[in-house]
Scaffold this active site. Structure first.
Site, short mmCIF file in Angstrom:
data_model
loop_
_atom_site.label_atom_id
_atom_site.label_comp_id
_atom_site.label_asym_id
_atom_site.label_seq_id
_atom_site.Cartn_x
_atom_site.Cartn_y
_atom_site.Cartn_z
N ARG A 295 0.87 -1.19 0.00
CA ARG A 295 0.00 0.00 0.00
C ARG A 295 0.90 1.23 0.00
O ARG A 295 1.16 1.83 1.05
CB ARG A 295 -0.90 -0.01 1.24
CG ARG A 295 -2.01 -1.06 1.20
CD ARG A 295 -2.92 -0.91 2.43
NE ARG A 295 -4.18 -1.61 2.25
CZ ARG A 295 -4.42 -2.85 2.67
NH1 ARG A 295 -3.47 -3.53 3.28
NH2 ARG A 295 -5.60 -3.40 2.49
N ARG A 331 1.22 -1.27 -5.32
CA ARG A 331 -0.01 -0.59 -5.75
C ARG A 331 0.27 0.91 -5.78
O ARG A 331 0.82 1.46 -4.83
CB ARG A 331 -1.15 -0.86 -4.76
CG ARG A 331 -2.39 -0.06 -5.14
CD ARG A 331 -3.56 -0.42 -4.29
NE ARG A 331 -3.44 0.12 -2.93
CZ ARG A 331 -4.35 -0.11 -2.00
NH1 ARG A 331 -5.39 -0.87 -2.24
NH2 ARG A 331 -4.21 0.40 -0.78
N GLU A 430 -11.86 -4.10 -7.36
CA GLU A 430 -12.47 -3.74 -6.07
C GLU A 430 -13.72 -2.90 -6.26
O GLU A 430 -14.26 -2.37 -5.29
CB GLU A 430 -11.45 -3.05 -5.16
CG GLU A 430 -10.73 -1.87 -5.77
CD GLU A 430 -9.67 -1.27 -4.86
OE1 GLU A 430 -9.67 -1.55 -3.65
OE2 GLU A 430 -8.84 -0.49 -5.36
N ASN A 453 -12.07 -5.70 0.42
CA ASN A 453 -12.48 -4.69 1.41
C ASN A 453 -13.40 -3.66 0.77
O ASN A 453 -14.44 -3.29 1.30
CB ASN A 453 -11.27 -3.98 2.02
CG ASN A 453 -10.28 -4.96 2.59
OD1 ASN A 453 -10.63 -6.09 2.88
ND2 ASN A 453 -9.04 -4.55 2.75
N ARG A 464 -17.45 0.23 4.89
CA ARG A 464 -16.55 -0.70 5.56
C ARG A 464 -16.09 -0.23 6.94
O ARG A 464 -15.58 -1.02 7.73
CB ARG A 464 -15.32 -0.98 4.68
CG ARG A 464 -14.47 0.23 4.43
CD ARG A 464 -13.47 -0.01 3.32
NE ARG A 464 -12.15 -0.37 3.80
CZ ARG A 464 -11.09 -0.56 3.03
NH1 ARG A 464 -11.20 -0.45 1.72
NH2 ARG A 464 -9.92 -0.87 3.52
N CYS A 501 -6.16 -9.61 -2.54
CA CYS A 501 -5.38 -8.96 -1.48
C CYS A 501 -6.26 -8.27 -0.45
O CYS A 501 -5.77 -7.60 0.43
CB CYS A 501 -4.38 -7.98 -2.09
SG CYS A 501 -5.17 -6.69 -3.07
#
Ligand code: PEP
Ligand code: MG
Length: 576
Positions: A295, A331, A430, A453, A464, A501
């Site tokens: 990240r 990422r 995502e 997520n 979330r 991930c």
């Protein structure tokens, strides 16, 4: 008197230590600070400088011992600043004019920072953030609020909420637990705590404000309990439990050398999710085969200016090198949502998770994206690296990003800097849009990694991070399962590898379903690796496939959950 508080156990494990209350807001402490005479303020400042210098030296040595060369260099630079005679003269000068010591430290640091800010050299400009950080460190020491002295005994960190950037700097060997008033299972602070294996309980609400500094506590992250002032009997009981957990850890060490392979010999790559080079140590300890999600936005958070190409290059290179022969998936910055950046001046948004974030910012702020891509391509010289784009919703975004990568390569060639020419470009799946159009997107990129997520929150329209709706948030919802299954099929049909991930990848309960779907890679917080590996090593294809077929035919989240729980107990003989 012993008191038991109930919260949400978000990182399993037991931590026993005295509490260190962290209150992040320095301004409140500054306003409450009552200044003494200039002589008294000067002597307090002298003490603070001494303490800060000692802390920074210790942090530097600790980082060095942990193999984190770039962090050690930063601590060294901060040490040089805090003892700089010019800064000292300015701070004491302000105190002589009647300014209180903490404000004098911050004002002097600000003046120095402004000088750095105006320098043409981008490297020197970035030193401004370091000086400001040093000023705040001194101010915190002087007001006695919020600074953890990590040089002292281990602590349990207690706060209403913790910024991800603060969490990222907690040393795992001296923070034995984290207890928070707020927080959810997928906030970035929790994700960092997980990556570092620090037992954590969140959602304690207002009770957190009653906990005083130095209270002895037991943090039971497995059961979501916090026990204040435990009785001697309770303390003994939990010390035994902590010892049993340590024994489990030792077994995990054994497991770390074995492959994640089903009974029939199908291998799945288990990689680590990291937020900084510092997280690599935990990943490698658990036998991670590379990094499936770096990240990178954490390099951009908690500072006044973005990190330079050089600074990013150093961080990426360190991680890539430590991955050895395995792939390191970086990422590109996923800023926005719950990770705002002061220096980007993002307008206040009513729905930041649906707003200007991630790839949208990168494509509109090419100068930031360009430096990051150059740094990644350069790191590729030192191992296997891949670029991963967050929050993709359409093929045109991938095409535009590809053009940016080509431009970065051209500039590096012109500058005569070494770089890797054939770095794979993959995307996060995502958003429901990406999941539904996975076949089309697969034609444009080299791999997929599913970010559950966000995929769960966008598919179910469930925030979330909102505890009020957290019972609705589940990766076992049939809609989510169907989307994920479709993405794996689409990727494989187009001949690209498919990983995951999001937090679902680290859920041992989900591992049989994901294995049956055919995932090539699962990337997770380091502590989850042994639990997931243990499950995969007990799986047979046929029973996992039957389980998946059954799960995909169910209509309710709870039914899926019961099914996988039953499978765990009856087929894998793993009890809760
Ligand atoms: C995800 O959304 O699943 C993911 C891995 O990204 P992040 O948690 O950083 O949003
Ligand atoms: Mg995400």
């Amino acid at each position: 008197m012993e008191e038991i508080l109930l919260g949400k156990g978000v990182v399993p494990g037991i931590g026993i230590a005295q509490v260190k209350v962290l209150s992040g807001d320095l301004t409140i402490h500054l306003n409450e600070y009552s200044a003494g005479t200039p002589a008294l303020e000067s002597s307090k400042l002298a003490d603070a400088v001494k303490t800060a210098a000692a802390e920074l030296l210790q942090l530097k040595e600790a980082a060095k011992a942990d193999g984190q060369a770039s962090q050690a260099d930063i601590m060294d630079a901060h040490h040089a600043m805090v003892t700089d005679p010019g800064l000292s003269a300015s701070m004491y000068g302000k105190i002589d004019q009647g300014v209180a010591a903490p404000r004098a430290a911050m004002a002097a640091a600000e003046e120095f920072a402004a000088v750095f800010d105006s320098m043409p050299d981008p490297y020197l400009r970035e030193r401004a953030a370091d000086v400001r950080d040093v000023g705040r460190r001194l101010a915190r020491l002087l007001v006695g609020g919020g600074q953890i002295n990590f040089a002292l005994e281990p602590v349990v960190v207690c706060a209403q909420d913790l910024e991800p950037s603060t969490a990222a700097s907690l040393p795992e060997d001296r923070v034995l637990g984290i207890i928070l008033g707020q927080g959810s299972t997928t906030s970035h602070t929790v994700i960092i705590a997980k990556a570092r294996g620090i037992p954590a309980v969140t959602g304690l609400g207002e009770a957190i404000s009653r906990i005083a500094d130095s209270t002895v506590v037991i943090v039971d992250g497995t059961h979501g309990q916090v026990i204040l002032n435990p009785s001697p009997a309770r303390l003994a009981e939990y010390k035994d439990k902590a010892e049993a957990a340590a024994a489990q850890k030792r077994r995990d060490v054994e497991l770390s050398t074995l492959a994640a392979m089903t009974m029939e010999g199908k291998k799945i790559q288990l990689a680590a999710n990291i937020s900084s080079p510092a997280d690599m140590a935990a990943g490698l300890r658990q036998g991670a085969e590379g990094v499936g999600l770096f990240r990178s936005e954490f390099l951009f958070l908690g500072r006044e200016v973005p990190p330079s190409e050089e600074e990013q290059f150093a961080a990426y290179r360190e991680v890539v090198e430590r991955c050895g022969n395995h792939l390191c998936v970086i990422r590109t910055m996923d800023i926005g949502g719950d990770k705002p950046l002061r220096y980007l001046n993002i307008n206040k948004e009513d729905n930041p998770f649906l707003g200007w974030r991630a790839i949208r910012i990168s494509l509109e702020r090419p100068e930031l994206f360009h430096a990051q891509l150059k740094a990644i391509l350069r790191a590729g010289v030192y191992g296997k690296v891949a670029i991963m784009l967050p929050m993709i919703i359409s093929a045109s975004e991938i095409a535009r990003a590809r053009e940016c990568v080509a431009r970065a390569a051209t500039e590096l060639a012109r500058e005569g800097k070494a770089f890797a020419a054939d770095v794979p470009l993959g995307i996060m799946i995502e958003t429901p849009a990406a999941a539904v159009t996975a076949r089309e997107l697969a034609a444009e990129c080299d791999f997929f990694s599913i970010g559950t997520n966000d995929l769960v929150q966008y598919t179910l329209a469930v925030d979330r991070g909102n505890p009020a709706v957290s019972p609705l948030y589940s990766h076992f919802h049939p809609a989510v399962l169907k989307l994920i299954d479709g993405v794996v099929k689409a990727g494989h049909e187009r001949g690209i590898w498919v990983g995951m991930c999001g937090e679902m990848a680290g859920d041992p309960l989900a591992a049989p379903l994901l294995t049956a779907m055919g995932f090539d890679e699962l990337s997770m917080s380091a502590p989850s690796i042994p639990r997931v590996k243990e499950v995969i090593r007990k799986l047979s294809h046929q029973s996992a496939q039957e389980l998946l077929n059954q799960a995909l035919s169910l209509k309710e989240t709870d039914a899926v959950r019961s099914l996988v729980e039953e499978y765990r107990e009856q087929m894998l003989f793993i009890s809760r």
